[in-house]
Design a protein around this motif. Structure first.
Motif, PDB file in Angstrom:
ATOM      1  N   ASP A  92       0.251   6.699  -6.639  1.00 36.20           N
ATOM      2  CA  ASP A  92      -1.063   6.074  -6.775  1.00 36.20           C
ATOM      3  C   ASP A  92      -1.468   5.876  -8.238  1.00 36.20           C
ATOM      4  OD1 ASP A  92      -1.480   5.769  -4.116  1.00 36.20           O
ATOM      5  OD2 ASP A  92      -2.674   7.563  -3.860  1.00 36.20           O
ATOM      6  N   GLU A 262       2.880   3.316   3.009  1.00 33.35           N
ATOM      7  CA  GLU A 262       4.005   2.392   2.983  1.00 33.35           C
ATOM      8  C   GLU A 262       4.934   2.570   4.181  1.00 33.35           C
ATOM      9  OE1 GLU A 262       4.645   5.954   0.336  1.00 33.35           O
ATOM     10  OE2 GLU A 262       3.145   4.400   0.505  1.00 33.35           O
ATOM     11  N   VAL A 306      -7.433  -2.172  -4.849  1.00 34.94           N
ATOM     12  CA  VAL A 306      -6.001  -2.183  -4.570  1.00 34.94           C
ATOM     13  C   VAL A 306      -5.525  -3.626  -4.527  1.00 34.94           C
ATOM     14  CG1 VAL A 306      -6.062   0.000  -3.322  1.00 34.94           C
ATOM     15  CG2 VAL A 306      -6.321  -2.139  -2.057  1.00 34.94           C
ATOM     16  N   PHE A 308      -2.484  -6.318  -3.223  1.00 34.02           N
ATOM     17  CA  PHE A 308      -1.327  -6.608  -2.387  1.00 34.02           C
ATOM     18  C   PHE A 308      -0.760  -7.963  -2.819  1.00 34.02           C
ATOM     19  CE2 PHE A 308      -2.809  -3.139  -0.129  1.00 34.02           C
ATOM     20  CZ  PHE A 308      -2.080  -2.865   1.023  1.00 34.02           C
ATOM     21  N   PRO A 313       1.763  -3.606  -0.900  1.00 26.64           N
ATOM     22  CA  PRO A 313       1.022  -2.995  -2.014  1.00 26.64           C
ATOM     23  C   PRO A 313       1.729  -3.192  -3.349  1.00 26.64           C
ATOM     24  CG  PRO A 313       1.261  -1.458  -0.178  1.00 26.64           C
ATOM     25  CD  PRO A 313       2.157  -2.612   0.116  1.00 26.64           C
ATOM     26  N   LYS A 315       1.363  -1.348  -6.600  1.00 24.89           N
ATOM     27  CA  LYS A 315       0.698  -0.156  -7.115  1.00 24.89           C
ATOM     28  C   LYS A 315       0.278  -0.298  -8.568  1.00 24.89           C
ATOM     29  CE  LYS A 315       0.975   2.086  -3.277  1.00 24.89           C
ATOM     30  NZ  LYS A 315       1.812   3.262  -3.072  1.00 24.89           N
ATOM     31  N   TYR A 318      -3.348  -1.312  -8.969  1.00 26.67           N
ATOM     32  CA  TYR A 318      -4.436  -0.480  -8.465  1.00 26.67           C
ATOM     33  C   TYR A 318      -5.340  -0.046  -9.630  1.00 26.67           C
ATOM     34  CZ  TYR A 318      -2.310   0.214  -3.825  1.00 26.67           C
ATOM     35  OH  TYR A 318      -1.800   0.038  -2.563  1.00 26.67           O
ATOM     36  N   VAL A 451      -4.957  -3.331   4.058  1.00 26.14           N
ATOM     37  CA  VAL A 451      -5.580  -3.469   2.739  1.00 26.14           C
ATOM     38  C   VAL A 451      -6.858  -2.640   2.674  1.00 26.14           C
ATOM     39  CG1 VAL A 451      -6.592  -5.076   1.075  1.00 26.14           C
ATOM     40  CG2 VAL A 451      -4.599  -5.781   2.423  1.00 26.14           C
ATOM     41  N   GLU A 454      -6.097   1.110   2.692  1.00 25.21           N
ATOM     42  CA  GLU A 454      -5.510   1.536   1.426  1.00 25.21           C
ATOM     43  C   GLU A 454      -6.586   1.658   0.349  1.00 25.21           C
ATOM     44  OE1 GLU A 454      -1.881   2.278  -0.993  1.00 25.21           O
ATOM     45  OE2 GLU A 454      -2.788   2.824   0.912  1.00 25.21           O
TER      46      GLU A 454
END
Length: 474
Positions: A92, A262, A306, A308, A313, A315, A318, A451, A454
């Motif tokens: 993350d 994931e 976040v 996508f 995703p 990352k 983020y 989404v 997350e």
């Protein structure tokens, strides 16, 4: 690096149990995350005067230590808990000096397909989306495979991928595999057992996995002692190994607590095609950004974003935003602040606009985000000539869509008002006051839920983990 002596004194207050440690640089930026069996001992080893970090840890860690301003920690109940949380936080936060655990590698689960007539038992990193019972994630795939063999000897469940149905009359002609011959499977494939009897075995297995397994362990230890007293050392060794393996079943997390998003991601291809039609965009939806807010009674509020790309995703995209301008529990104002802070860079042409901005919430949250975007566009327009306004407006709003997805009812609100003169954001005049309801198994709904969930997880779950030590780095 700050005064090494000060850091050493700080570390003396660290606990001696398991947990995670965080090397932090300027402005509380997390540079490195590590796990430890003994936090105080492990972290102290980085700052001992006699340590040659360049020799023992390498140039990358030596470089990192030169940037460290403070070190903090989070205690965990077990080493396994520390391992699972370390993996999740590294994925993350993406610290600059962590090289491991940044990919999509996941921890395995033990899956029981309870939705089948004759449930199978499997080790998997890609569970079913429905119709199964999960245990884990497990810290060690190797240990899980070993204990799986022992459990199959005891419970004799099936582990094949055959589609076995109770109504299939042809089963009585089917020849079972070798596991039946060596008494490690009861062969439901060949009608060697009835459905009710087999499902009773599965219920016993689930109870075994849910409990502490104390009764079985006591029995095995007793048999081990008796074998040892009888000088049957080979048998005692086998029983000892079986005890150790069964104890390994406790080295796991919980599916709802140690989330691996994931793992449950579906193929987004179909969803993206259908989403383009729903949103009525001239080109494919590629970039989706989700926004959510986390706070405790309006205090220590944090916004999450976040990203996508092509339904998966990204990352590195983020972001967390510590709310700076809002007092009290005003989610609408907090969303507006996050929207303005995030998209001021897109307005300036420094970052790409997403194709869809998805807000976690309902109509009120959607209107707050929409108003914030309008204000951004208005401020930008005031700074340009009339010709520039028209061209910039077209470029910025042509494909941008805005939506919100509400929990419980899972209703989707689509912004129907043109932003800065852009086209309607909903196909066929679908208004923001009238939510869009998609079938429960719609691939579009599942993608938007992914989404939204997350963004919520990134804001809420790790907000609570890190907030305990006030370790959010912005």
């Amino acid at each position: 690096m700050s005064d090494t002596k000060t850091i050493r004194e700080q570390i003396q207050g660290f606990p001696t149990g398991p947990g995670l440690y965080f090397m932090k640089g300027a402005k509380e930026e997390v540079l490195y995350i590590g796990k430890a069996k003994n936090l105080r001992s492990r972290v102290s080893s980085y700052f001992q005067a006699s340590s040659d970090i360049l020799e023992t840890r390498g140039p990358k860690i030596a470089e990192m230590l030169n940037k460290v301003e403070t070190v903090d920690f989070i205690e965990t109940e077990t080493e396994v808990d520390a391992m699972l949380k370390e993996a999740r936080l590294i994925k993350d936060i993406q610290p600059a000096y962590n090289s491991d655990l940044l990919d999509d590698k996941t921890f395995p689960y033990l899956e029981i397909t309870t939705g089948d007539d004759f449930p199978g038992v499997y080790i998997t990193r890609k569970p079913r989306t429905k119709g199964s019972r999960l245990f884990g994630p497990f810290a060690s795939a190797k240990d899980l495979r070993a204990v799986f063999v022992e459990m199959q000897k005891i419970f004799k469940f099936r582990s094949c991928n055959l589609d076995i149905r109770a109504s299939d009359e042809k089963r009585r002609f089917f020849r079972p595999c070798i596991l039946y011959s060596i008494n490690q499977c009861v062969a439901p494939c060949g009608t060697r057992i009835e459905k009710a009897e087999y499902r009773a075995i599965i219920r016993d297995l689930i109870k075994f996995l849910q409990s502490k397994r104390a009764t079985m362990l006591r029995q095995l230890k007793k048999e081990m002692e008796e074998a040892s007293k009888a000088f049957e050392y080979e048998k005692a060794g086998v029983l000892r190994d079986r005890v150790r393996l069964i104890e390994k079943l406790d080295e796991r997390g919980e599916p709802d607590e140690d989330v691996q998003p994931e793992v449950f991601a579906a193929d987004p291809s179909e969803a993206l095609v259908k989403l383009q039609k729903i949103l009525n965009t001239p080109s494919q939806i590629r970039i989706i950004e989700g926004i959510d807010i986390a706070n405790i009674g309006g205090k220590e509020a944090v916004g999450s974003l976040v990203k996508f790309i092509d339904g998966r995703p990204f990352k590195a995209g983020y972001r967390r935003f510590k709310i700076k301008t809002v007092e009290g529990a005003d989610d609408y104002a907090m969303i507006a602040e996050v929207v303005k802070r995030r998209y001021k860079y897109a307005i300036a042409g420094e970052e790409l606009w997403p194709d869809l901005i998805l807000i976690d919430g309902g109509l009120g949250q959607l209107h707050a985000a929409e108003t914030a975007l309008r204000e951004l566009f208005a401020a930008e327009a005031d700074a340009h000539s009339e010709s520039e306004k028209i061209e910039n407006r077209k470029l910025k709003i042509e494909n941008l869509r805005l939506a919100a997805i509400a929990k419980r009812e899972e209703e989707i609100y689509l912004s129907a008002s043109p932003l800065c003169g852009g086209r309607d954001l909903a196909k066929g005049g679908q208004g923001a006051t009238k939510p869009l309801k998609l079938p429960r198994h719609s691939p579009v709904l599942k993608l938007l839920q992914y989404v939204r969930d997350e963004a919520h997880r990134f804001a809420q779950h790790y907000f609570h983990i890190l907030h305990r030590k006030k370790m959010l780095g912005f």
